[in-house]
Design an enzyme around this catalytic site. Sequence first.
Site, PDB file in Angstrom:
ATOM      1  N   GLN A  36       0.832  -0.680   0.153  1.00 12.71           N
ATOM      2  CA  GLN A  36       0.447   0.043   0.005  1.00 12.71           C
ATOM      3  C   GLN A  36       0.948   1.870   0.106  1.00 12.71           C
ATOM      4  O   GLN A  36       0.097   2.246  -0.257  1.00 12.71           O
ATOM      5  CB  GLN A  36      -0.488   0.484   1.106  1.00 12.71           C
ATOM      6  CG  GLN A  36      -2.040  -0.835   1.220  1.00 12.71           C
ATOM      7  CD  GLN A  36      -2.901  -0.795   2.573  1.00 12.71           C
ATOM      8  OE1 GLN A  36      -2.228  -1.591   3.341  1.00 12.71           O
ATOM      9  NE2 GLN A  36      -4.207   0.156   2.412  1.00 12.71           N
ATOM     10  N   SER A  47      -5.736   2.311  -0.622  1.00 10.18           N
ATOM     11  CA  SER A  47      -6.619   1.900   0.489  1.00 10.18           C
ATOM     12  C   SER A  47      -7.006   0.393  -1.265  1.00 10.18           C
ATOM     13  O   SER A  47      -7.123   0.332  -2.215  1.00 10.18           O
ATOM     14  CB  SER A  47      -7.560   2.241   0.841  1.00 10.18           C
ATOM     15  OG  SER A  47      -8.787   1.298   0.582  1.00 10.18           O
ATOM     16  N   TYR A  71      -6.418   7.573   5.343  1.00 13.44           N
ATOM     17  CA  TYR A  71      -6.443   7.885   6.894  1.00 13.44           C
ATOM     18  C   TYR A  71      -5.069   8.607   7.479  1.00 13.44           C
ATOM     19  O   TYR A  71      -4.571   8.160   8.035  1.00 13.44           O
ATOM     20  CB  TYR A  71      -5.705   6.346   6.919  1.00 13.44           C
ATOM     21  CG  TYR A  71      -6.985   5.413   6.367  1.00 13.44           C
ATOM     22  CD1 TYR A  71      -7.809   5.164   7.307  1.00 13.44           C
ATOM     23  CD2 TYR A  71      -7.362   4.960   5.066  1.00 13.44           C
ATOM     24  CE1 TYR A  71      -9.140   4.504   7.613  1.00 13.44           C
ATOM     25  CE2 TYR A  71      -8.488   4.244   5.180  1.00 13.44           C
ATOM     26  CZ  TYR A  71      -9.249   3.173   6.479  1.00 13.44           C
ATOM     27  OH  TYR A  71     -10.283   2.287   6.517  1.00 13.44           O
ATOM     28  N   ASN A 111      -0.611 -10.172   9.012  1.00 11.77           N
ATOM     29  CA  ASN A 111      -1.428  -8.961   9.452  1.00 11.77           C
ATOM     30  C   ASN A 111      -2.745  -8.876   8.967  1.00 11.77           C
ATOM     31  O   ASN A 111      -3.047  -9.376   7.508  1.00 11.77           O
ATOM     32  CB  ASN A 111      -1.143  -8.037   8.665  1.00 11.77           C
ATOM     33  CG  ASN A 111      -2.158  -6.261   9.047  1.00 11.77           C
ATOM     34  OD1 ASN A 111      -1.794  -5.519  10.131  1.00 11.77           O
ATOM     35  ND2 ASN A 111      -3.136  -5.897   7.888  1.00 11.77           N
ATOM     36  N   GLU A 112      -4.095  -9.251   9.674  1.00 15.32           N
ATOM     37  CA  GLU A 112      -5.314  -9.505   9.624  1.00 15.32           C
ATOM     38  C   GLU A 112      -5.475 -10.736   9.024  1.00 15.32           C
ATOM     39  O   GLU A 112      -6.228 -10.402   7.423  1.00 15.32           O
ATOM     40  CB  GLU A 112      -5.739  -8.832   8.466  1.00 15.32           C
ATOM     41  CG  GLU A 112      -6.015  -7.559   9.533  1.00 15.32           C
ATOM     42  CD  GLU A 112      -6.564  -6.350   8.690  1.00 15.32           C
ATOM     43  OE1 GLU A 112      -6.823  -5.158   9.912  1.00 15.32           O
ATOM     44  OE2 GLU A 112      -6.926  -6.162   7.612  1.00 15.32           O
ATOM     45  N   ASN A 164      -6.077  -4.488  15.371  1.00 16.96           N
ATOM     46  CA  ASN A 164      -6.810  -3.430  13.556  1.00 16.96           C
ATOM     47  C   ASN A 164      -8.538  -3.625  14.710  1.00 16.96           C
ATOM     48  O   ASN A 164      -9.223  -4.546  14.523  1.00 16.96           O
ATOM     49  CB  ASN A 164      -6.288  -4.091  13.090  1.00 16.96           C
ATOM     50  CG  ASN A 164      -4.919  -3.609  12.326  1.00 16.96           C
ATOM     51  OD1 ASN A 164      -4.354  -4.131  13.243  1.00 16.96           O
ATOM     52  ND2 ASN A 164      -4.648  -4.237  11.175  1.00 16.96           N
ATOM     53  N   HIS A 210       1.498  -9.083   4.902  1.00 17.13           N
ATOM     54  CA  HIS A 210       0.333  -8.483   5.030  1.00 17.13           C
ATOM     55  C   HIS A 210      -0.510  -8.395   3.590  1.00 17.13           C
ATOM     56  O   HIS A 210      -0.290  -7.714   2.327  1.00 17.13           O
ATOM     57  CB  HIS A 210       1.079  -5.833   5.570  1.00 17.13           C
ATOM     58  CG  HIS A 210       0.228  -5.527   5.513  1.00 17.13           C
ATOM     59  ND1 HIS A 210      -0.215  -4.842   6.435  1.00 17.13           N
ATOM     60  CD2 HIS A 210      -1.348  -5.332   4.635  1.00 17.13           C
ATOM     61  CE1 HIS A 210      -1.011  -3.937   6.648  1.00 17.13           C
ATOM     62  NE2 HIS A 210      -1.779  -4.430   5.676  1.00 17.13           N
ATOM     63  N   GLU A 228      -3.952  -0.856  14.576  1.00 19.20           N
ATOM     64  CA  GLU A 228      -3.911  -0.146  13.440  1.00 19.20           C
ATOM     65  C   GLU A 228      -5.794   0.710  13.942  1.00 19.20           C
ATOM     66  O   GLU A 228      -6.454  -0.515  14.155  1.00 19.20           O
ATOM     67  CB  GLU A 228      -4.723  -0.894  12.315  1.00 19.20           C
ATOM     68  CG  GLU A 228      -3.200  -1.050  11.431  1.00 19.20           C
ATOM     69  CD  GLU A 228      -3.892  -1.504   9.597  1.00 19.20           C
ATOM     70  OE1 GLU A 228      -5.110  -1.425   9.198  1.00 19.20           O
ATOM     71  OE2 GLU A 228      -3.128  -2.761   9.189  1.00 19.20           O
ATOM     72  N   LYS A 234      -9.636   6.977  -0.083  1.00 21.54           N
ATOM     73  CA  LYS A 234     -10.097   7.364   1.214  1.00 21.54           C
ATOM     74  C   LYS A 234      -8.655   7.359   1.856  1.00 21.54           C
ATOM     75  O   LYS A 234      -7.587   6.378   1.441  1.00 21.54           O
ATOM     76  CB  LYS A 234     -10.848   5.961   1.142  1.00 21.54           C
ATOM     77  CG  LYS A 234     -10.723   5.118   2.446  1.00 21.54           C
ATOM     78  CD  LYS A 234     -11.412   4.270   2.249  1.00 21.54           C
ATOM     79  CE  LYS A 234     -11.922   3.514   4.536  1.00 21.54           C
ATOM     80  NZ  LYS A 234     -12.379   2.553   4.188  1.00 21.54           N
TER      81      LYS A 234
END
Length: 469
Positions: free
Chosen positions: A19, A428, A437, A159-160, A297, A116, A375, A435
């Site tokens: 990203q 994103s 952040y 991650n996630e 997160n 990720h 996060e 979008k």
Amino acid sequence: MIKRLPDDFIFGGATAAYQAEGATTIDGKGAVAWDRYLKDNYWYTAEPASDFYHQYPVDLALAEQFGINGIRISIAWSRIFPEGFGEVNAKGVAFYHSLFAECHKHHVEPFVTLHHFDTPEALHSRGDFLNRENIDHFVAYAAYCFKEFPEVTYWTTFNEIGPIGDGQYLVGKFPPGISYDLAKVFQSHHNMMLAHARALVHYKEQAYPGEIGIVHALPTKYPLDPKKPGDVLAAELDDIIHNKFILDATYLGQYSEKTMAGVKHILAENGGSLDLRPEDFELLQAAKDLNDFLGINYYMSDWLRAFDGETEIIHNGKGEKGGSKYQIKGVGQRVFDVDVPRTDWDWMIYPQGLYDQIMRIKADYPGYKKIYITENGLGYKDTCIDGRIDDDARIDYIKQHLAVIADAISTGANVKGYFIWSLMDVFSWSNGYDKRYGLFYVDFETQKRYPKKSAYWYQQLAATKTISM
């Protein structure tokens, strides 16, 4: 009212390789599935992203200037092993050594994630983590990184895991774009937890001096009407899909009776079966007490009601409020029209959900040791006028969430740090470049950085450790 965070609290910013880095095809980097998937299915690509591959000295200097003492970074697996295994890419290795050195130069502690969302295409095309061979390749990659980068003290494997399975096989917004296949969701979760467990055991067997954990996305689930058993069950089942299944694997080394009953019900309604082997649970048991920390997160909570119908999910990717739909056969239906603020992307803003999730970990998984909020942040359509970005909504969002973190700490939870998503604006996965952040606005055409109003607020927060409500 004043709330205070501990003196040793990490005030961090988060990034992710794909990203942020850009540079997707240079210096020997291998392909990832996203490269073609974005070109074929979306209106944007990962070029230039934030050009972190070249701009990281600028970003880390800004981090130091604004009092940020931790940064989440992920290593692009395909920058180290272009094919996922085999030959090492020396230029990729050199890049990360330089990046970590720059972190330390600016007194910003790197918290480094191995995966990720960016499995190399050569492995993704063979089934990604639905293929158990990918577990072996991931563990070999992890072992290489642990040995190669002794300058890293804090590691996370994944991650996630939850949103990976969700995006790839339920919503279908991640490659390979499969929708509504709950069996694949659970199998992906399970196999990735096996990969985590093996990497974790290896790290501890080698007696490396650092710490290692995992990052889970944990959206809190609530029944629309707590007095209706159907709504309560819907919230419990959605929680199993997104939270409890992976948390049980992480800290119990098995799936509780209640979790498996929910999984069996979901698969009976939707079809499919799982490959769960006795040796899998021996591995999960061996790893369950070895996690040094849990990364949470958290962005939103969900409200669910009973639902008797077919699965339909509509992902709101363009920030057109009210465009979302989420209903799963045999599980429930998310309700968006509740008395809670929500973003243009239909993400429900509910800080209490973060408090409830932290306290849930403390109560249900007492072996958690410590937590980092890895996060949390507000996606917003920021505008830059003469280099000024007034993002008061973001300040309010961060303030409310840090306030409940302070409350959780005062109630006995061991929360050691907070990483805003994101340090600077990044692209994103399923929403593109609109979008935003970041604490720092990125002009994606010039790659110039501009501190937002929130960056100055965060700087003051890091200096004083106090939140004025």
